[in-house]
Design a protein around this motif. Structure first.
Motif, short mmCIF file in Angstrom:
data_model
loop_
_atom_site.label_atom_id
_atom_site.label_comp_id
_atom_site.label_asym_id
_atom_site.label_seq_id
_atom_site.Cartn_x
_atom_site.Cartn_y
_atom_site.Cartn_z
N ARG A 70 0.83 -1.22 0.00
CA ARG A 70 0.00 0.00 0.00
C ARG A 70 0.86 1.27 0.00
N LEU A 71 1.84 1.31 -0.86
CA LEU A 71 2.69 2.49 -1.02
C LEU A 71 2.29 3.23 -2.29
N GLU A 72 2.21 4.52 -2.19
CA GLU A 72 1.91 5.33 -3.37
C GLU A 72 3.24 5.82 -3.95
N GLN A 73 3.52 5.41 -5.16
CA GLN A 73 4.80 5.77 -5.77
C GLN A 73 4.95 7.28 -5.93
N SER A 74 3.90 7.96 -6.31
CA SER A 74 4.00 9.41 -6.49
C SER A 74 4.32 10.10 -5.16
N LEU A 75 3.75 9.62 -4.07
CA LEU A 75 4.02 10.20 -2.76
C LEU A 75 5.46 9.94 -2.32
N ILE A 76 5.93 8.73 -2.54
CA ILE A 76 7.31 8.39 -2.18
C ILE A 76 8.29 9.24 -2.97
N LEU A 77 8.06 9.38 -4.26
CA LEU A 77 8.96 10.19 -5.09
C LEU A 77 8.91 11.66 -4.69
N ARG A 78 7.74 12.13 -4.30
CA ARG A 78 7.62 13.51 -3.84
C ARG A 78 8.38 13.71 -2.53
N LEU A 79 8.30 12.74 -1.62
CA LEU A 79 9.05 12.81 -0.37
C LEU A 79 10.55 12.74 -0.61
N ALA A 80 10.96 11.99 -1.63
CA ALA A 80 12.39 11.82 -1.93
C ALA A 80 13.04 13.13 -2.36
#
Length: 105
Positions: A70-80
Motif C-alpha cells: 500500500r505504497l503510493e509511488q507518487s508520494l514516495i517520489l515527492r518525499l524523496a
C-alpha cells in the motif's frame, strides 16, 4: 595539496581536443568543479560508511510497490525530493517494525 581530481581533470583536458575551444576561465572552472565534486562525493561516501547503515546502497528507485505494501509511488517520489523539509511539513511513518510502513501527511 591533495588536488588529485584537479590533476586528473587537467590531464583529461590536455588529451581531449574537445576542450580546445573553451576559454582559460571555463577550463579552470571545469577543473575546480571536478575537485569540488570529488571531495563532496568522498565526504558522502565516508558519512555513509560511518553511519553503518543496514543497506548503504539502498535507493528510492529500487523500492518495490507491491499492492500489499500500500505504497503510493507518487508520494514516495515527492518525499524523496526533500521539498517537504523546506515547506516545513510533518511526515509521520506508522506501522509495526518490520511489517512495512504507511505514509501520511
Amino acid at each position: 595539496m591533495r588536488l588529485s581530481a584537479m590533476a586528473d581533470s587537467l590531464r583529461e583536458q590536455l588529451q581531449s581536443p574537445a576542450y580546445t575551444n573553451l576559454s582559460f576561465e571555463e577550463r579552470v572552472g571545469l577543473v575546480v568543479d571536478a575537485e569540488w565534486t570529488r571531495r563532496k562525493s568522498n565526504q558522502l561516501s565516508r558519512l555513509i560508511k560511518k553511519a553503518t547503515l543496514r543497506y548503504p546502497n539502498a535507493c528510492v528507485e529500487d523500492i518495490e510497490y507491491h499492492a500489499d505494501r500500500r505504497l503510493e509511488q507518487s508520494l514516495i517520489l515527492r518525499l524523496a525530493t526533500g521539498k517537504y523539509i523546506h515547506e516545513k511539513l510533518n511526515v509521520i511513518l506508522m506501522g509495526a517494525s518490520g511489517a512495512g510502513t504507511e505514509i501520511f501527511k
